[in-house]
Design a protein around this motif. Structure first.
Motif, short mmCIF file in Angstrom:
data_model
loop_
_atom_site.label_atom_id
_atom_site.label_comp_id
_atom_site.label_asym_id
_atom_site.label_seq_id
_atom_site.Cartn_x
_atom_site.Cartn_y
_atom_site.Cartn_z
N LEU A 1 1.80 4.31 -9.70
CA LEU A 1 2.22 3.04 -9.10
C LEU A 1 1.75 1.88 -9.96
CD1 LEU A 1 1.16 3.76 -5.40
CD2 LEU A 1 3.45 3.97 -6.38
N GLN A 2 2.43 0.76 -9.83
CA GLN A 2 1.95 -0.46 -10.47
C GLN A 2 0.78 -1.02 -9.67
OE1 GLN A 2 5.22 -3.20 -10.80
NE2 GLN A 2 6.20 -2.05 -12.46
N VAL A 3 -0.13 -1.68 -10.36
CA VAL A 3 -1.24 -2.33 -9.65
C VAL A 3 -0.64 -3.45 -8.82
CG1 VAL A 3 -3.39 -3.60 -9.88
CG2 VAL A 3 -2.84 -1.77 -11.50
N PRO A 4 -0.78 -3.41 -7.49
CA PRO A 4 -0.09 -4.37 -6.63
C PRO A 4 -0.75 -5.73 -6.62
CG PRO A 4 -1.45 -2.93 -5.31
CD PRO A 4 -1.56 -2.43 -6.73
N GLN A 5 0.02 -6.71 -6.18
CA GLN A 5 -0.48 -8.06 -5.99
C GLN A 5 -1.08 -8.17 -4.60
OE1 GLN A 5 -0.25 -10.66 -8.20
NE2 GLN A 5 0.73 -9.40 -9.78
N LYS A 6 -2.27 -8.77 -4.50
CA LYS A 6 -2.84 -9.01 -3.17
C LYS A 6 -2.05 -10.14 -2.51
CE LYS A 6 -7.62 -7.61 -3.94
NZ LYS A 6 -7.63 -7.35 -5.37
N LEU A 7 -1.99 -10.09 -1.18
CA LEU A 7 -1.32 -11.16 -0.46
C LEU A 7 -2.07 -12.47 -0.65
CD1 LEU A 7 -0.42 -9.40 2.90
CD2 LEU A 7 1.05 -9.81 0.94
N GLU A 8 -1.42 -13.58 -0.36
CA GLU A 8 -2.04 -14.89 -0.53
C GLU A 8 -3.37 -14.95 0.21
OE1 GLU A 8 -1.09 -17.29 -2.41
OE2 GLU A 8 0.69 -16.20 -3.09
N GLU A 9 -4.35 -15.60 -0.39
CA GLU A 9 -5.72 -15.58 0.14
C GLU A 9 -5.79 -16.09 1.57
OE1 GLU A 9 -10.15 -17.21 -1.10
OE2 GLU A 9 -8.46 -17.41 -2.47
N GLN A 10 -4.95 -17.07 1.91
CA GLN A 10 -5.03 -17.60 3.27
C GLN A 10 -4.52 -16.61 4.31
OE1 GLN A 10 -3.30 -18.91 0.79
NE2 GLN A 10 -1.24 -19.56 1.38
N ASP A 11 -3.80 -15.57 3.88
CA ASP A 11 -3.27 -14.59 4.81
C ASP A 11 -4.13 -13.34 4.88
OD1 ASP A 11 -1.12 -16.21 5.35
OD2 ASP A 11 0.08 -15.38 3.71
N ALA B 1 -15.88 3.91 -3.50
CA ALA B 1 -15.34 2.55 -3.48
C ALA B 1 -14.72 2.25 -2.13
CB ALA B 1 -14.32 2.36 -4.60
N ASP B 2 -15.56 2.06 -1.11
CA ASP B 2 -15.06 1.78 0.23
C ASP B 2 -14.59 0.34 0.39
OD1 ASP B 2 -15.74 4.36 0.89
OD2 ASP B 2 -17.65 3.83 1.84
N LYS B 3 -15.11 -0.57 -0.41
CA LYS B 3 -14.85 -1.99 -0.22
C LYS B 3 -13.74 -2.54 -1.11
CE LYS B 3 -18.13 -2.42 2.83
NZ LYS B 3 -17.80 -2.67 4.25
N HIS B 4 -13.28 -1.76 -2.07
CA HIS B 4 -12.22 -2.23 -2.95
C HIS B 4 -11.44 -1.03 -3.49
CE1 HIS B 4 -15.20 -1.05 -5.91
NE2 HIS B 4 -14.25 -1.08 -6.83
N VAL B 5 -10.30 -1.32 -4.10
CA VAL B 5 -9.47 -0.26 -4.69
C VAL B 5 -9.42 -0.49 -6.20
CG1 VAL B 5 -7.24 0.90 -4.69
CG2 VAL B 5 -8.05 -0.23 -2.61
N PRO B 6 -10.06 0.37 -6.99
CA PRO B 6 -9.99 0.19 -8.45
C PRO B 6 -8.55 0.27 -8.93
CG PRO B 6 -11.71 1.78 -7.84
CD PRO B 6 -10.91 1.51 -6.60
N ASP B 7 -8.22 -0.52 -9.94
CA ASP B 7 -6.85 -0.52 -10.46
C ASP B 7 -6.39 0.87 -10.89
OD1 ASP B 7 -6.79 -3.21 -10.01
OD2 ASP B 7 -6.95 -3.81 -12.11
N TRP B 8 -7.31 1.66 -11.44
CA TRP B 8 -6.89 2.95 -11.98
C TRP B 8 -6.38 3.90 -10.89
CZ3 TRP B 8 -9.04 7.36 -10.14
CH2 TRP B 8 -10.35 7.32 -9.64
N GLU B 9 -6.79 3.69 -9.62
CA GLU B 9 -6.28 4.56 -8.55
C GLU B 9 -4.76 4.44 -8.44
OE1 GLU B 9 -7.95 4.70 -4.69
OE2 GLU B 9 -10.01 4.39 -5.36
N PHE B 10 -4.25 3.22 -8.49
CA PHE B 10 -2.80 3.02 -8.42
C PHE B 10 -2.11 3.64 -9.62
CE2 PHE B 10 -4.60 -0.59 -6.03
CZ PHE B 10 -3.95 -0.43 -4.82
N LEU B 11 -2.65 3.40 -10.81
CA LEU B 11 -2.02 3.90 -12.03
C LEU B 11 -2.04 5.42 -12.08
CD1 LEU B 11 -3.59 1.32 -14.53
CD2 LEU B 11 -1.28 1.30 -13.54
N ALA B 12 -3.11 6.04 -11.59
CA ALA B 12 -3.20 7.50 -11.58
C ALA B 12 -2.16 8.12 -10.65
CB ALA B 12 -4.60 7.95 -11.16
N ARG B 13 -1.72 7.35 -9.65
CA ARG B 13 -0.70 7.85 -8.72
C ARG B 13 0.71 7.42 -9.14
NH1 ARG B 13 -4.14 5.62 -4.73
NH2 ARG B 13 -2.43 4.31 -3.96
#
Length: 245
Positions: free
Chosen positions: A166-176, A152-164
């Motif tokens: 961590l909470q699944v983070p919020q992406k920054l605002e799309e315009q940023d 998964a080079d192009k995205h981070v699956p939610d389970w990666e955060f949970l396995a470590r």
């Protein structure tokens, strides 16, 4: 559907437990097959009981900025008796990395393999990878696990955060955020690197200021890098919740 009394429910449960009874009604047989998720349960258990265990490898190399990459690997082993083990590793440069081991139990839930971490051994040798705490829960797509390897080079699956842990983070605002993964940033509070609200400097320690708070410079960074690089390297560790030495 009307509720059944205890007597009727007992009769019904007896019918469910008798495989030959399902032959009397195809509609009921189909309902049981779907509601009990038998397709995925049978498929996964058949594979794991035939082989004794299933190995699943997940990896990624993600650009996080100019000349800066995150390399991650997750190595799972699922065993027929219902237990699993995991070791994950994250590397950011030649001197910045983090890793953890995990033990727990698995079960098939809908279209996923649900992992529930348990406590690791109490006597971990110094210098060995730490064990994750009990109580982590996350789900892996069952098709990915049976495939044996994913990337998964192009995205981070939610389970990666949970396995470590961590909470699944919020992406920054799309315009940023630009479309490239290298420009994506995630907002989360590192579990171990956050500075204390009350700053108490320690004798002999060196500190850098990051986003208005003081962080102690890790010993390996002090030994291996020039002082002008300390803030940049520590900012990376604080951002991703890495533990220094």
């Amino acid at each position: 559907m009307p509720e059944l009394d205890e007597a009727a429910l007992n009769c019904l449960l007896g019918f469910v437990g008798e495989p030959r009874g399902r032959l009397c009604c195809q509609a009921w047989s189909k309902h049981l097959y779907e509601s009990l998720n038998l397709k995925n349960r049978i498929r996964f258990n058949k594979h794991i009981r035939t082989r004794g265990s299933i190995f699943f490898h997940h990896s990624a190399v993600r650009a996080l900025g100019e000349e800066f990459e995150e390399c991650v690997t997750y190595q799972f082993e699922f065993r027929a008796e219902g237990s699993y083990s995991l070791q994950w590793t994250r590397t950011f440069d030649g001197w910045t990395s983090d890793m953890e081991r995990q033990l727990g139990t698995w079960t098939v839930v809908d279209n996923a393999v649900q992992c529930d971490s348990g406590a690791g051994p109490a006597d971990v040798k110094e210098g060995s990878a730490r064990y994750a705490p009990a109580g982590l829960r996350y789900e892996l797509p069952i098709d990915d696990v049976l495939e044996g390897s994913t990337r998964a080079d192009k995205h981070v699956p939610d389970w990666e955060f949970l396995a470590r842990g961590l909470q699944v983070p919020q992406k920054l605002e799309e315009q940023d955020v630009e479309t490239e993964v290298g420009s994506m940033e995630y907002v989360h509070t590192p579990s171990s690197a956050a500075a204390s609200p009350t700053f108490h400097p320690q004798a002999g320690a060196r500190y850098v200021e990051i986003d208005g708070e003081a962080y102690e410079v890790s010993g390996d960074i002090r030994e291996l890098y020039d002082e002008s690089e300390w803030e940049r390297l520590m900012r990376c560790r604080v951002r991703f919740g890495l533990r220094g030495h």
